[in-house]
Design a protein around this motif. Structure first.
Motif, mmCIF file in Angstrom:
data_model
loop_
_atom_site.group_PDB
_atom_site.id
_atom_site.type_symbol
_atom_site.label_atom_id
_atom_site.label_comp_id
_atom_site.label_asym_id
_atom_site.label_seq_id
_atom_site.Cartn_x
_atom_site.Cartn_y
_atom_site.Cartn_z
ATOM 1 N N UNK A 187 -44.857 2.824 -97.529
ATOM 2 C CA UNK A 187 -46.081 3.154 -96.803
ATOM 3 C C UNK A 187 -47.284 3.111 -97.735
ATOM 4 N N UNK A 188 -47.126 3.633 -98.955
ATOM 5 C CA UNK A 188 -48.229 3.584 -99.911
ATOM 6 C C UNK A 188 -48.610 2.137 -100.230
ATOM 7 N N UNK A 189 -47.595 1.280 -100.390
ATOM 8 C CA UNK A 189 -47.864 -0.133 -100.670
ATOM 9 C C UNK A 189 -48.586 -0.788 -99.495
ATOM 10 N N UNK A 190 -48.147 -0.480 -98.283
ATOM 11 C CA UNK A 190 -48.780 -1.044 -97.092
ATOM 12 C C UNK A 190 -50.256 -0.646 -97.007
ATOM 13 N N UNK A 191 -50.549 0.622 -97.212
ATOM 14 C CA UNK A 191 -51.938 1.087 -97.150
ATOM 15 C C UNK A 191 -52.768 0.477 -98.274
ATOM 16 N N UNK A 192 -52.132 0.297 -99.436
ATOM 17 C CA UNK A 192 -52.833 -0.352 -100.547
ATOM 18 C C UNK A 192 -53.181 -1.790 -100.186
ATOM 19 N N UNK A 193 -52.246 -2.490 -99.543
ATOM 20 C CA UNK A 193 -52.498 -3.867 -99.112
ATOM 21 C C UNK A 193 -53.659 -3.940 -98.122
ATOM 22 N N UNK A 194 -53.791 -2.898 -97.306
ATOM 23 C CA UNK A 194 -54.869 -2.843 -96.314
ATOM 24 C C UNK A 194 -56.173 -2.303 -96.897
ATOM 25 N N UNK A 195 -56.150 -1.952 -98.191
ATOM 26 C CA UNK A 195 -57.323 -1.368 -98.866
ATOM 27 C C UNK A 195 -57.776 -0.072 -98.194
ATOM 28 N N UNK A 196 -56.805 0.729 -97.785
ATOM 29 C CA UNK A 196 -57.099 2.008 -97.146
ATOM 30 C C UNK A 196 -56.718 3.147 -98.094
ATOM 31 N N UNK A 197 -57.666 3.991 -98.463
ATOM 32 C CA UNK A 197 -57.371 5.074 -99.411
ATOM 33 C C UNK A 197 -56.511 6.153 -98.764
ATOM 34 N N UNK A 198 -55.611 6.734 -99.562
ATOM 35 C CA UNK A 198 -54.785 7.834 -99.081
ATOM 36 C C UNK A 198 -54.413 8.707 -100.275
ATOM 37 N N UNK A 199 -54.430 9.992 -100.052
ATOM 38 C CA UNK A 199 -54.045 10.948 -101.088
ATOM 39 C C UNK A 199 -52.608 11.395 -100.829
ATOM 40 N N UNK A 200 -51.776 11.322 -101.866
ATOM 41 C CA UNK A 200 -50.383 11.731 -101.734
ATOM 42 C C UNK A 200 -50.264 13.222 -102.025
ATOM 43 N N UNK A 201 -49.706 13.953 -101.071
ATOM 44 C CA UNK A 201 -49.511 15.399 -101.223
ATOM 45 C C UNK A 201 -48.020 15.696 -101.093
ATOM 46 N N UNK A 202 -47.490 16.464 -102.036
ATOM 47 C CA UNK A 202 -46.066 16.791 -102.038
ATOM 48 C C UNK A 202 -45.860 18.210 -101.514
ATOM 49 N N UNK A 203 -44.968 18.343 -100.562
ATOM 50 C CA UNK A 203 -44.637 19.641 -99.980
ATOM 51 C C UNK A 203 -43.116 19.773 -99.869
#
Length: 293
Positions: free
Chosen positions: A44-60
């Motif tokens: 999912x992180x790779x997909x969003x990176x390909x789309x140039x969409x920023x996302x913050x990863x939060x661990x819970x």
């Protein structure tokens, strides 16, 4: 709220611009997340990176229980929560970002078929190793899965999850498979992917699609994760070594001990990164920036 009302609200929310504070949730990196969830999150992180969409990863620790589907990762965008790669791809597409718009209908159908192949073979093999291979269960899975919780809850939750996965394996005909049979299925899956890729930089045309993101997530995680046995990673290495060289792609992985080594933390020690990740397979080159988080 009725289903029609929920669908209307979701449609309205999906048309809003992608926010800067979008968040992706997964389990704890260093001590809890398992192989299959790690691969899914990275895809999912790779997909969003390909789309140039920023996302913050939060661990819970309770990310699995926070997810609307009970699976990770999931993203929180505005007032919407969406889990798993497929629904996230559709959600992002509704916002005007798509990696597969340039494909014709035949190519889209073929892409979906290969994604199903990856999910049915690689993902299922990861789940089998985690929950059905007794050595892995005893040495890695039970301790990691229940690590955030006190005794006896840690063991109760782990054995409950193991029962669920084993029931699924039995339902799909994997319940009585041996490890060698699972590895053979993985080999056939990877051979099919390798043949489809051929000498191309990506699986379809000259741009990545969600299939590239999915394959990257699983292959990278398997190749860099320490398990009780190296058989799975060696099986993938044999196939990946035949993939075309990445012309002009230079990758610089952060050294052991840096923030990116969580990808190698399935076991007690990081696995040495396979050199083909940096020099052999074009699948990996464009996406290493997502690892430096």
């Amino acid at each position: 709220m009725s289903l029609v009302a929920e669908a209307f609200v979701s449609q309205i929310a999906a048309t809003e611009p992608w926010p800067e504070n979008a968040t992706l949730y997964q389990q704890l990196r260093g001590e809890q997340i398992l192989l299959s969830d790690n691969a899914a999150s990275l895809a999912v992180q790779a997909f969003l990176q390909m789309c140039n969409l920023p996302v913050k990863v939060v661990c819970r620790a309770n990310a699995e229980y926070m997810s609307p589907s009970g699976k990770v990762p999931f993203i929180h965008v505005g007032n919407q929560v969406v889990s798993e790669l497929g629904p996230i791809v559709q959600f992002v597409k509704a916002k005007g970002h798509s990696l597969s718009d340039g494909l014709d209908e035949v190519q889209k159908a073929e892409m979906k078929a290969y994604m199903e192949l990856v999910n049915n073979m690689l993902l299922t093999a990861e789940l089998y190793l985690q929950w059905c291979d007794e050595a892995t269960v005893g040495e890695i899975t039970i301790a990691r899965y229940g690590s955030p919780y006190p005794w006896p809850l840690n063991h109760i939750l782990a054995y409950q999850k193991q029962w669920e996965v084993k029931r699924k394996m039995k339902a799909i005909g994997w319940g009585n498979k041996t490890l060698d049979q699972v590895l053979e299925d993985v080999d056939q899956c990877c051979q099919a992917l390798s043949q489809r890729l051929g000498t191309q930089p990506y699986f379809f045309n000259k741009q990545p699609t969600e299939l590239d993101a999915l394959v990257f997530g699983h292959l990278y995680t398997i190749l860099t994760t320490q398990l009780t046995s190296d058989e799975l990673s060696e099986k993938l290495s044999d196939v990946c070594s035949s993939l075309p060289c990445a012309a002009g792609v230079t990758c610089h992985l952060s050294p052991v001990g840096s923030s990116s080594t969580w990808l190698c933390s399935q076991g007690t020690a990081p696995r040495k990164t396979n050199s083909l990740l940096c020099h052999r397979s074009v699948l990996y080159g464009p996406f290493f920036s997502i690892l430096r988080v």
